[in-house]
Design an enzyme around this catalytic site. Sequence first.
Site, PDB file in Angstrom:
ATOM      1  NE  ARG A 154      -2.261   0.617   3.832  1.00  0.00           N
ATOM      2  CZ  ARG A 154      -1.655   1.324   4.784  1.00  0.00           C
ATOM      3  NH1 ARG A 154      -1.353   2.590   4.571  1.00  0.00           N
ATOM      4  NH2 ARG A 154      -1.325   0.764   5.923  1.00  0.00           N
ATOM      5  CG  HIS A 186      -6.048   1.671   6.598  1.00  0.00           C
ATOM      6  ND1 HIS A 186      -6.032   0.383   6.112  1.00  0.00           N
ATOM      7  CD2 HIS A 186      -7.223   1.820   7.253  1.00  0.00           C
ATOM      8  CE1 HIS A 186      -7.161  -0.228   6.458  1.00  0.00           C
ATOM      9  NE2 HIS A 186      -7.896   0.635   7.144  1.00  0.00           N
ATOM     10  CE1 TYR A 199       1.464   2.428   8.633  1.00  0.00           C
ATOM     11  CE2 TYR A 199       0.192   4.045   9.851  1.00  0.00           C
ATOM     12  CZ  TYR A 199       0.362   3.256   8.728  1.00  0.00           C
ATOM     13  OH  TYR A 199      -0.547   3.307   7.710  1.00  0.00           O
TER      14      TYR A 199
END
Length: 403
Positions: free
Chosen positions: A296, A300, A309
């Site tokens: 990805r 998200h 993160y």
Amino acid sequence: MSSPEQWTRPQSGAGSAATAARPSPEQVIAGLRATSEGGAELTQLLTPEGERLSSEQFDPYIADIDAEALRGLYRDMVIVRRADRESNAMQRQGQLGIWVPLLGQEAAQVGSGRALKPQDMAFPSYREHGVAYTRGVDFKELLGIFRCTDHSSWDFRKHRFHPYTIVIGNQVLNAAGYAMGQKFEGKVGDDPDAEATIVYFGDGATSQGDVHEGFVWAAVYDAPLVFFCQNNQWAISEPTERQSRLPLYQRARGYGFPGIRVDGNDVLACLAVTRWALDECRRGNGPVLIEAFTYRMDAHTTTDDPTRYRLSDELEAWKLKDPIERVRVHLSRTGGADAAFFEEVQAEADRFAAELRDYCFNMPDPPPERVFSAVYAEPSPLLEAQREEYLSYLSGFVDGGER
């Protein structure tokens, strides 16, 4: 290098398991490099450099993919990416409540979507915009979901593409039940009209009970169901290796059906492997798990900040595996397309995005009673009473409840 074994059973002096479960930046990068190509069992037919690889098992499944067909797959991916980027921008401009990007996952979605036959059924989660496109769903109909004006307004029977599912993993149970119905109704076998079902979910969903229940039911009843896991490496903010001690495709062994890992950034491999898996299901051989090893490239959702993160080094490494660029390079090297073709496709994608923008900016707000429509297949006295009560309440306002 980081590993689930180190995280759950830290060495002496490493602190508690909870503390040791926070990988350092060096561990994250080391883990990425160790799995950047998906391991020795990865099925790949087109390398990141655009080199075509042969496969005795899977080449027959893409024997019909000549230069023209490959140009079509390239066009699909470019249009889907452009539409995704435009929708992402419209959310930032306040035109959509939220958007779920698919950037980087175009090959997994277009390849698997184009593998489906008209009679097959697809169950998406909430990121399968590319699959929707390949099933003939008007991309404009996706916008209503994220503008909060409707929920999956397309005719799912016509397109054989189920409404989006927001609850993580729930669509797997729905798909298992549907595929079991196909089996019970005798729609599997050697008949050319035999059917199969495919269900899409992410790596994070494999930690949900619904997914594993779907595995059990499909396995026990030999349901013609392809479990298509898009492993994009991050379940929101948790890396895949925090969720499983084994590669995800190997989980199928515990349920008694085959699992395979495919390069999710390789549209040819995704097309071939999904065609093979669907054929297995249509013949009545039971379910198959496909793990599309992809990444990805964006957040998200538009409410997420991936910089909190994951490291930029990881993102840069995956940019070199871009699913669209490898097809472009291959077509250029083999003479399958020239500069004029690529410019034409980009112009078409820009027009597609402009139409989306115009539609979204001028999308009318639905009337208040719309929320009560299509709740049940047939009218319900209780629902009708609630509708009348709500409209009566709104009529008490100066503007009659209009916005």
